[in-house]
Design a protein around this motif. Sequence first.
Motif, mmCIF file in Angstrom:
data_model
loop_
_atom_site.group_PDB
_atom_site.id
_atom_site.type_symbol
_atom_site.label_atom_id
_atom_site.label_comp_id
_atom_site.label_asym_id
_atom_site.label_seq_id
_atom_site.Cartn_x
_atom_site.Cartn_y
_atom_site.Cartn_z
ATOM 1 N N LEU A 272 0.825 -1.203 0.000
ATOM 2 C CA LEU A 272 0.000 0.000 0.000
ATOM 3 C C LEU A 272 0.863 1.257 0.000
ATOM 4 C CD1 LEU A 272 -2.799 -1.055 2.515
ATOM 5 C CD2 LEU A 272 -3.056 -0.699 0.057
ATOM 6 N N ASN A 273 1.929 1.249 0.803
ATOM 7 C CA ASN A 273 2.821 2.409 0.820
ATOM 8 C C ASN A 273 3.502 2.599 -0.528
ATOM 9 O OD1 ASN A 273 2.132 2.494 3.539
ATOM 10 N ND2 ASN A 273 4.205 3.022 4.195
ATOM 11 N N SER A 274 3.851 1.483 -1.161
ATOM 12 C CA SER A 274 4.467 1.573 -2.481
ATOM 13 C C SER A 274 3.503 2.168 -3.487
ATOM 14 C CB SER A 274 4.923 0.186 -2.935
ATOM 15 O OG SER A 274 5.486 0.228 -4.229
ATOM 16 N N GLN A 275 2.229 1.744 -3.429
ATOM 17 C CA GLN A 275 1.214 2.313 -4.314
ATOM 18 C C GLN A 275 1.072 3.811 -4.101
ATOM 19 O OE1 GLN A 275 -2.209 -0.597 -3.597
ATOM 20 N NE2 GLN A 275 -2.576 0.067 -5.696
ATOM 21 N N ALA A 276 1.173 4.235 -2.836
ATOM 22 C CA ALA A 276 0.993 5.645 -2.506
ATOM 23 C C ALA A 276 2.252 6.461 -2.746
ATOM 24 C CB ALA A 276 0.561 5.787 -1.046
ATOM 25 N N GLY A 277 3.373 5.783 -2.985
ATOM 26 C CA GLY A 277 4.636 6.483 -3.207
ATOM 27 C C GLY A 277 5.228 7.057 -1.943
ATOM 28 N N THR A 278 4.933 6.431 -0.793
ATOM 29 C CA THR A 278 5.469 6.912 0.483
ATOM 30 C C THR A 278 6.555 5.965 0.970
ATOM 31 O OG1 THR A 278 3.767 5.722 1.722
ATOM 32 C CG2 THR A 278 3.297 8.006 1.120
ATOM 33 N N GLY A 279 7.380 6.459 1.904
ATOM 34 C CA GLY A 279 8.448 5.649 2.469
ATOM 35 C C GLY A 279 7.903 4.606 3.423
ATOM 36 N N TYR A 280 8.811 3.773 3.924
ATOM 37 C CA TYR A 280 8.392 2.696 4.819
ATOM 38 C C TYR A 280 9.436 2.540 5.911
ATOM 39 C CZ TYR A 280 6.191 -1.677 6.273
ATOM 40 O OH TYR A 280 5.534 -2.635 6.982
ATOM 41 N N ASP A 281 9.045 2.926 7.131
ATOM 42 C CA ASP A 281 9.914 2.771 8.299
ATOM 43 C C ASP A 281 9.212 1.823 9.258
ATOM 44 O OD1 ASP A 281 11.377 2.931 10.651
ATOM 45 O OD2 ASP A 281 11.661 5.102 10.548
ATOM 46 N N ARG A 282 9.662 0.558 9.290
ATOM 47 C CA ARG A 282 8.941 -0.454 10.075
ATOM 48 C C ARG A 282 8.909 -0.144 11.561
ATOM 49 N NH1 ARG A 282 12.038 -3.992 7.334
ATOM 50 N NH2 ARG A 282 10.157 -5.281 7.092
ATOM 51 N N SER A 283 9.784 0.711 12.034
ATOM 52 C CA SER A 283 9.760 1.050 13.456
ATOM 53 C C SER A 283 8.509 1.843 13.826
ATOM 54 C CB SER A 283 11.009 1.841 13.838
ATOM 55 O OG SER A 283 11.007 3.137 13.252
ATOM 56 N N HIS A 284 7.806 2.395 12.844
ATOM 57 C CA HIS A 284 6.582 3.155 13.102
ATOM 58 C C HIS A 284 5.343 2.264 13.206
ATOM 59 C CE1 HIS A 284 8.537 6.906 11.053
ATOM 60 N NE2 HIS A 284 9.016 6.664 12.254
ATOM 61 N N TYR A 285 5.492 0.973 12.881
ATOM 62 C CA TYR A 285 4.324 0.115 12.741
ATOM 63 C C TYR A 285 4.302 -0.990 13.789
ATOM 64 C CZ TYR A 285 4.606 2.482 8.255
ATOM 65 O OH TYR A 285 4.721 3.439 7.286
ATOM 66 N N ILE A 286 3.143 -1.588 13.960
ATOM 67 C CA ILE A 286 2.958 -2.663 14.936
ATOM 68 C C ILE A 286 3.685 -3.917 14.447
ATOM 69 C CG2 ILE A 286 1.226 -4.143 16.046
ATOM 70 C CD1 ILE A 286 -0.802 -1.813 15.408
ATOM 71 N N ASP A 287 4.358 -4.596 15.370
ATOM 72 C CA ASP A 287 4.958 -5.889 15.071
ATOM 73 C C ASP A 287 3.832 -6.917 14.983
ATOM 74 O OD1 ASP A 287 6.202 -8.449 15.262
ATOM 75 O OD2 ASP A 287 7.939 -7.545 16.213
ATOM 76 N N PRO A 288 3.766 -7.733 13.912
ATOM 77 C CA PRO A 288 2.674 -8.712 13.789
ATOM 78 C C PRO A 288 2.539 -9.642 14.989
ATOM 79 C CG PRO A 288 3.890 -8.565 11.733
ATOM 80 C CD PRO A 288 4.658 -7.754 12.743
ATOM 81 N N VAL A 289 3.633 -9.917 15.687
ATOM 82 C CA VAL A 289 3.539 -10.818 16.839
ATOM 83 C C VAL A 289 2.650 -10.214 17.924
ATOM 84 C CG1 VAL A 289 5.558 -9.967 18.117
ATOM 85 C CG2 VAL A 289 4.893 -12.371 18.310
ATOM 86 N N GLU A 290 2.584 -8.891 17.988
ATOM 87 C CA GLU A 290 1.734 -8.249 18.991
ATOM 88 C C GLU A 290 0.254 -8.453 18.677
ATOM 89 O OE1 GLU A 290 3.057 -7.264 21.576
ATOM 90 O OE2 GLU A 290 5.127 -6.733 21.079
ATOM 91 N N VAL A 291 -0.082 -8.539 17.394
ATOM 92 C CA VAL A 291 -1.470 -8.825 17.015
ATOM 93 C C VAL A 291 -1.839 -10.241 17.454
ATOM 94 C CG1 VAL A 291 -3.128 -8.926 15.122
ATOM 95 C CG2 VAL A 291 -1.273 -7.233 15.073
ATOM 96 N N ALA A 292 -0.921 -11.180 17.242
ATOM 97 C CA ALA A 292 -1.167 -12.563 17.667
ATOM 98 C C ALA A 292 -1.344 -12.643 19.181
ATOM 99 C CB ALA A 292 -0.022 -13.457 17.220
#
Length: 243
Positions: A188-208
């Motif tokens: 989605l970020n690639s489609q929008a042309g925005t950067g991607y800093d994984r430190s800003h996002y939730i770790d999938p393990v936390e959802v589990a």
Amino acid sequence: MTGKIAVVTGATGGIGRMIVEDLARDHRVYALGRNAEKLAELGELANVVAVAADLDRELLDDSPGAGLTEVLGQPRVDVLVNAAAIAHRHTVEDAEPADWRGMFDTNVFVPAELTRQLLPALRAARGLAVFVNSGAGRGAYPGNAVYAATKHALYALTDALRREESNNGVRITSVAPGPTDTPMLQGLNSQAGTGYDRSHYIDPVEVARALRTAVDAGPSTQLTDIAVRPRVELADLPEATRS
């Protein structure tokens, strides 16, 4: 081998994989997905049965394949996790009927139909059906019209199903992650042309881990809606660090 049975769709996705690993600690997990390489990795895990399934086709168009037939034939299912989803950026102006149909098929119709077919097994186990929703299910923004509409619909589905099954012993939970570090978000970020800093996002393990709280809830209650948000909302990040 545990006697409890779990079924997880979207098992080869970023969130689905973590859910499978967590549930496999005390369930026999049927992990459904389409990515052959990732399914092979899942199949190496203890208590995991990897099932190759194209749910859109097998549930909505054709007869289920052998793997899905085995899943649907379980006499009891303790946990069903509907985690499969797709997301593409669309405005109302540029979205065509095929775009709406494609996302509604995967994000709404497939979990509705799979849950319908597994209701007897869930009732037999007095089990739990979990629908992985999204923060987009409570609010839309420009460019995510179609995806947000599917997630709003998924909330309607779960709210109705919860009332319908309340006297049948089946618990219904929505788990709604905010922006999570997954290939879907990267796309989605690639489609929008925005950067991607994984430190800003939730770790999938936390959802589990959040989903596990619903699995472990006592028999007299159910956790109806679990929102999983990043520690710092993207809108509250310093402007220079947003991506």
